[in-house]
Design a protein around this motif. Structure first.
Motif, PDB file in Angstrom:
ATOM      1  N   TRP A 167     -10.491   6.001   3.520  1.00  0.00           N
ATOM      2  CA  TRP A 167      -9.106   6.378   3.768  1.00  0.00           C
ATOM      3  C   TRP A 167      -8.312   5.228   4.371  1.00  0.00           C
ATOM      4  CZ3 TRP A 167      -5.936   9.928   2.138  1.00  0.00           C
ATOM      5  CH2 TRP A 167      -6.445  11.106   1.602  1.00  0.00           C
ATOM      6  N   ALA A 168      -8.943   4.449   5.239  1.00  0.00           N
ATOM      7  CA  ALA A 168      -8.243   3.316   5.850  1.00  0.00           C
ATOM      8  C   ALA A 168      -7.802   2.316   4.792  1.00  0.00           C
ATOM      9  CB  ALA A 168      -9.125   2.639   6.893  1.00  0.00           C
ATOM     10  N   VAL A 169      -8.715   1.966   3.902  1.00  0.00           N
ATOM     11  CA  VAL A 169      -8.389   1.001   2.844  1.00  0.00           C
ATOM     12  C   VAL A 169      -7.329   1.575   1.913  1.00  0.00           C
ATOM     13  CG1 VAL A 169      -9.322  -0.193   0.827  1.00  0.00           C
ATOM     14  CG2 VAL A 169     -10.613  -0.164   2.956  1.00  0.00           C
ATOM     15  N   LEU A 179      -5.021   3.911   2.518  1.00  0.00           N
ATOM     16  CA  LEU A 179      -3.724   4.014   3.177  1.00  0.00           C
ATOM     17  C   LEU A 179      -3.063   2.653   3.363  1.00  0.00           C
ATOM     18  CD1 LEU A 179      -1.812   6.104   4.302  1.00  0.00           C
ATOM     19  CD2 LEU A 179      -2.942   5.889   6.490  1.00  0.00           C
ATOM     20  N   VAL A 180      -3.850   1.656   3.713  1.00  0.00           N
ATOM     21  CA  VAL A 180      -3.296   0.306   3.871  1.00  0.00           C
ATOM     22  C   VAL A 180      -2.806  -0.223   2.519  1.00  0.00           C
ATOM     23  CG1 VAL A 180      -3.919  -2.088   4.381  1.00  0.00           C
ATOM     24  CG2 VAL A 180      -4.557  -0.274   5.958  1.00  0.00           C
ATOM     25  N   ALA A 181      -3.582   0.011   1.457  1.00  0.00           N
ATOM     26  CA  ALA A 181      -3.157  -0.431   0.125  1.00  0.00           C
ATOM     27  C   ALA A 181      -1.877   0.281  -0.304  1.00  0.00           C
ATOM     28  CB  ALA A 181      -4.274  -0.171  -0.881  1.00  0.00           C
ATOM     29  N   ALA A 182      -1.764   1.571   0.005  1.00  0.00           N
ATOM     30  CA  ALA A 182      -0.553   2.315  -0.345  1.00  0.00           C
ATOM     31  C   ALA A 182       0.661   1.789   0.414  1.00  0.00           C
ATOM     32  CB  ALA A 182      -0.760   3.800  -0.056  1.00  0.00           C
ATOM     33  N   ILE A 183       0.478   1.482   1.688  1.00  0.00           N
ATOM     34  CA  ILE A 183       1.594   0.938   2.481  1.00  0.00           C
ATOM     35  C   ILE A 183       2.033  -0.404   1.927  1.00  0.00           C
ATOM     36  CG2 ILE A 183       2.216   0.016   4.751  1.00  0.00           C
ATOM     37  CD1 ILE A 183       0.472   2.253   5.960  1.00  0.00           C
ATOM     38  N   PHE A 184       1.074  -1.248   1.538  1.00  0.00           N
ATOM     39  CA  PHE A 184       1.442  -2.537   0.959  1.00  0.00           C
ATOM     40  C   PHE A 184       2.131  -2.370  -0.387  1.00  0.00           C
ATOM     41  CE2 PHE A 184      -1.263  -4.621   4.100  1.00  0.00           C
ATOM     42  CZ  PHE A 184      -0.501  -5.739   4.360  1.00  0.00           C
ATOM     43  N   ALA A 185       1.685  -1.409  -1.177  1.00  0.00           N
ATOM     44  CA  ALA A 185       2.334  -1.175  -2.468  1.00  0.00           C
ATOM     45  C   ALA A 185       3.769  -0.707  -2.274  1.00  0.00           C
ATOM     46  CB  ALA A 185       1.542  -0.142  -3.264  1.00  0.00           C
ATOM     47  N   LEU A 186       3.993   0.181  -1.322  1.00  0.00           N
ATOM     48  CA  LEU A 186       5.354   0.642  -1.049  1.00  0.00           C
ATOM     49  C   LEU A 186       6.212  -0.467  -0.449  1.00  0.00           C
ATOM     50  CD1 LEU A 186       4.669   4.192   0.403  1.00  0.00           C
ATOM     51  CD2 LEU A 186       5.689   3.630  -1.801  1.00  0.00           C
ATOM     52  N   GLY A 187       5.625  -1.256   0.439  1.00  0.00           N
ATOM     53  CA  GLY A 187       6.376  -2.342   1.074  1.00  0.00           C
ATOM     54  C   GLY A 187       6.721  -3.455   0.113  1.00  0.00           C
ATOM     55  N   ALA A 188       5.879  -3.695  -0.869  1.00  0.00           N
ATOM     56  CA  ALA A 188       6.138  -4.755  -1.839  1.00  0.00           C
ATOM     57  C   ALA A 188       7.254  -4.362  -2.794  1.00  0.00           C
ATOM     58  CB  ALA A 188       4.863  -5.073  -2.615  1.00  0.00           C
ATOM     59  N   GLU A 189       7.391  -3.047  -3.068  1.00  0.00           N
ATOM     60  CA  GLU A 189       8.423  -2.596  -3.993  1.00  0.00           C
ATOM     61  C   GLU A 189       9.785  -2.438  -3.317  1.00  0.00           C
ATOM     62  OE1 GLU A 189       7.156   0.982  -5.847  1.00  0.00           O
ATOM     63  OE2 GLU A 189       5.553   0.011  -6.967  1.00  0.00           O
ATOM     64  N   ILE A 211     -12.000  -7.357   9.633  1.00  0.00           N
ATOM     65  CA  ILE A 211     -11.609  -8.001   8.367  1.00  0.00           C
ATOM     66  C   ILE A 211     -10.372  -7.324   7.794  1.00  0.00           C
ATOM     67  CG2 ILE A 211     -12.309  -8.325   5.956  1.00  0.00           C
ATOM     68  CD1 ILE A 211     -15.141  -8.893   7.020  1.00  0.00           C
ATOM     69  N   LEU A 212     -10.347  -5.988   7.842  1.00  0.00           N
ATOM     70  CA  LEU A 212      -9.183  -5.269   7.327  1.00  0.00           C
ATOM     71  C   LEU A 212      -7.927  -5.622   8.119  1.00  0.00           C
ATOM     72  CD1 LEU A 212      -8.284  -3.198   5.219  1.00  0.00           C
ATOM     73  CD2 LEU A 212      -8.832  -1.403   6.857  1.00  0.00           C
ATOM     74  N   LEU A 213      -8.063  -5.728   9.415  1.00  0.00           N
ATOM     75  CA  LEU A 213      -6.926  -6.116  10.259  1.00  0.00           C
ATOM     76  C   LEU A 213      -6.484  -7.550   9.962  1.00  0.00           C
ATOM     77  CD1 LEU A 213      -5.330  -4.617  12.429  1.00  0.00           C
ATOM     78  CD2 LEU A 213      -6.803  -5.661  14.128  1.00  0.00           C
ATOM     79  N   ALA A 214      -7.434  -8.446   9.738  1.00  0.00           N
ATOM     80  CA  ALA A 214      -7.107  -9.830   9.401  1.00  0.00           C
ATOM     81  C   ALA A 214      -6.394  -9.904   8.047  1.00  0.00           C
ATOM     82  CB  ALA A 214      -8.370 -10.688   9.388  1.00  0.00           C
ATOM     83  N   VAL A 215      -6.857  -9.129   7.079  1.00  0.00           N
ATOM     84  CA  VAL A 215      -6.213  -9.110   5.761  1.00  0.00           C
ATOM     85  C   VAL A 215      -4.787  -8.577   5.880  1.00  0.00           C
ATOM     86  CG1 VAL A 215      -6.265  -7.964   3.500  1.00  0.00           C
ATOM     87  CG2 VAL A 215      -8.343  -8.980   4.421  1.00  0.00           C
ATOM     88  N   VAL A 216      -4.613  -7.522   6.654  1.00  0.00           N
ATOM     89  CA  VAL A 216      -3.268  -6.970   6.867  1.00  0.00           C
ATOM     90  C   VAL A 216      -2.368  -8.015   7.521  1.00  0.00           C
ATOM     91  CG1 VAL A 216      -1.957  -5.284   8.216  1.00  0.00           C
ATOM     92  CG2 VAL A 216      -3.963  -4.559   6.940  1.00  0.00           C
ATOM     93  N   ALA A 217      -2.883  -8.708   8.529  1.00  0.00           N
ATOM     94  CA  ALA A 217      -2.078  -9.727   9.219  1.00  0.00           C
ATOM     95  C   ALA A 217      -1.711 -10.880   8.279  1.00  0.00           C
ATOM     96  CB  ALA A 217      -2.839 -10.256  10.425  1.00  0.00           C
TER      97      ALA A 217
END
Length: 114
Positions: free
Chosen positions: A11-13, A15-25, A99-105
């Motif tokens: 779920w963490a991965v 949700l983060v991917a969904a937020i990035f997809a929405l933020g990129a658009e 790692i997930l936090l580093a990728v997000v940053a």
């Protein structure tokens, strides 16, 4: 409780991917910074479940050493304040969420400075 860890990581991965997809658009890419919040919340929740699992394993260890007459069927788990921090910095949780936090940053930095 062990299955919860895998579900939370998935779920963490997601949700983060969904937020990035929405933020990129969207036109406002500053929304991507919000992706840090679910990572930290899922990390805390995963640590909570790991701590609970360890507490019940400790309880089982205590009960299995008692004779049948000594068992009182109480489900009160032993408390250990350091166990909460130990579950948070557990190597599996630290590596995955770190790692997930580093990728997000990194992605946040790259998207906001492009």
């Amino acid at each position: 409780m062990a299955a919860n860890s895998g579900i939370l990581k998935g779920w963490a991965v997601t949700l983060v991917a969904a937020i990035f997809a929405l933020g990129a658009e969207d036109s406002d890419q500053r929304l991507i910074v919000i992706a840090i919040v679910p990572v930290l919340m899922f990390w805390l929740l995963d640590a909570f479940y790991l701590r609970q699992e360890r507490r019940f394993r400790d309880l089982y260890g205590i009960v299995r050493q008692k004779s049948d007459e000594e068992i009182d069927f109480a489900m009160e788990t032993p408390t250990d304040q350091q166990a909460a921090f130990g579950a948070f910095v557990d190597p599996v949780n630290s590596v995955f969420y770190g790692i997930l936090l580093a990728v997000v940053a990194i992605l946040t930095y790259l998207l906001l400075n492009s």
